[in-house]
Design a protein around this motif. Structure first.
Motif, mmCIF file in Angstrom:
data_model
loop_
_atom_site.group_PDB
_atom_site.id
_atom_site.type_symbol
_atom_site.label_atom_id
_atom_site.label_comp_id
_atom_site.label_asym_id
_atom_site.label_seq_id
_atom_site.Cartn_x
_atom_site.Cartn_y
_atom_site.Cartn_z
ATOM 1 N N UNK A 186 0.827 -1.203 0.000
ATOM 2 C CA UNK A 186 0.000 0.000 0.000
ATOM 3 C C UNK A 186 0.868 1.263 0.000
ATOM 4 N N UNK A 187 1.920 1.273 0.819
ATOM 5 C CA UNK A 187 2.810 2.435 0.868
ATOM 6 C C UNK A 187 3.536 2.621 -0.464
ATOM 7 N N UNK A 188 3.950 1.530 -1.079
ATOM 8 C CA UNK A 188 4.626 1.618 -2.371
ATOM 9 C C UNK A 188 3.697 2.196 -3.433
ATOM 10 N N UNK A 189 2.428 1.802 -3.399
ATOM 11 C CA UNK A 189 1.472 2.342 -4.370
ATOM 12 C C UNK A 189 1.185 3.826 -4.110
ATOM 13 N N UNK A 190 1.162 4.226 -2.846
ATOM 14 C CA UNK A 190 0.947 5.639 -2.524
ATOM 15 C C UNK A 190 2.094 6.506 -3.044
ATOM 16 N N UNK A 191 3.315 5.965 -3.015
ATOM 17 C CA UNK A 191 4.475 6.692 -3.527
ATOM 18 C C UNK A 191 4.650 6.509 -5.035
ATOM 19 N N UNK A 192 3.756 5.747 -5.657
ATOM 20 C CA UNK A 192 3.820 5.463 -7.095
ATOM 21 C C UNK A 192 5.155 4.819 -7.460
ATOM 22 N N UNK A 193 5.582 3.896 -6.613
ATOM 23 C CA UNK A 193 6.889 3.256 -6.760
ATOM 24 C C UNK A 193 7.079 2.516 -8.079
ATOM 25 N N UNK A 194 6.121 1.713 -8.555
ATOM 26 C CA UNK A 194 6.373 0.973 -9.803
ATOM 27 C C UNK A 194 6.625 1.863 -11.017
ATOM 28 N N UNK A 195 6.030 3.036 -11.083
ATOM 29 C CA UNK A 195 6.286 3.897 -12.238
ATOM 30 C C UNK A 195 7.545 4.743 -12.035
ATOM 31 N N UNK A 196 7.918 5.019 -10.809
ATOM 32 C CA UNK A 196 9.128 5.801 -10.545
ATOM 33 C C UNK A 196 10.384 4.952 -10.693
ATOM 34 N N UNK A 197 10.285 3.689 -10.283
ATOM 35 C CA UNK A 197 11.475 2.852 -10.216
ATOM 36 C C UNK A 197 11.076 1.411 -10.525
ATOM 37 N N UNK A 198 11.495 0.908 -11.664
ATOM 38 C CA UNK A 198 11.181 -0.470 -12.029
ATOM 39 C C UNK A 198 12.282 -1.011 -12.922
ATOM 40 N N UNK A 199 12.203 -2.279 -13.230
ATOM 41 C CA UNK A 199 13.133 -2.923 -14.149
ATOM 42 C C UNK A 199 12.472 -3.039 -15.511
ATOM 43 N N UNK A 200 13.257 -2.880 -16.560
ATOM 44 C CA UNK A 200 12.662 -3.024 -17.873
ATOM 45 C C UNK A 200 12.361 -4.498 -18.163
ATOM 46 N N UNK A 201 11.590 -4.732 -19.189
ATOM 47 C CA UNK A 201 11.133 -6.076 -19.535
ATOM 48 C C UNK A 201 12.304 -7.018 -19.794
ATOM 49 N N UNK A 202 13.333 -6.531 -20.465
ATOM 50 C CA UNK A 202 14.476 -7.389 -20.789
ATOM 51 C C UNK A 202 15.199 -7.843 -19.526
ATOM 52 N N UNK A 203 15.378 -6.965 -18.529
ATOM 53 C CA UNK A 203 16.064 -7.339 -17.295
ATOM 54 C C UNK A 203 15.199 -8.242 -16.422
ATOM 55 N N UNK A 204 13.884 -8.133 -16.535
ATOM 56 C CA UNK A 204 13.002 -8.992 -15.743
ATOM 57 C C UNK A 204 12.876 -10.387 -16.342
#
Length: 99
Positions: free
Chosen positions: A60-78
């Motif tokens: 919930x806290x990660x979603x409030x900070x919009x963590x997935x759009x601010x910091x994520x791995x690209x498709x190739x690295x995942x």
């Protein structure tokens, strides 16, 4: 020569003065190109007098900070290793069907 490896890494992005968002993940790679990453965990790092203090973030806290759009791995690295494995399976199946 090392052909494969594994471990964990982290990426960070500043939120504001004195706070940063940290993404920690585990990975396995072949030839440093074909990578599979899992276990993405977000935490909040805060600057203190003694250094950086981190605490894990709940979903919930990660979603409030919009963590997935601010910091994520690209498709190739995942999923890069899985993508090539899927391509190999498709090529094998097509090759067997056209005999």
């Amino acid at each position: 020569m090392v052909f494969f490896g594994w471990g964990s890494k982290s990426k960070s992005a500043p939120l504001d003065a004195g706070r940063a968002l940290v993404l920690r993940y585990s990975y396995f790679h072949l030839f440093w190109i074909l990578r599979l990453s899992w276990g993405l965990r977000y935490s909040l790092a805060t600057a203190t007098e003694a250094g950086w203090a981190t605490r894990p973030l709940s979903d919930e806290e990660a979603m409030q900070l919009d963590a997935p759009s601010r910091l994520s791995l690209n498709l190739w690295w995942r999923f890069g290793l899985l993508l090539w494995a899927a391509v190999a399976v498709v090529v094998i199946v097509i090759g067997n069907l056209t005999r």
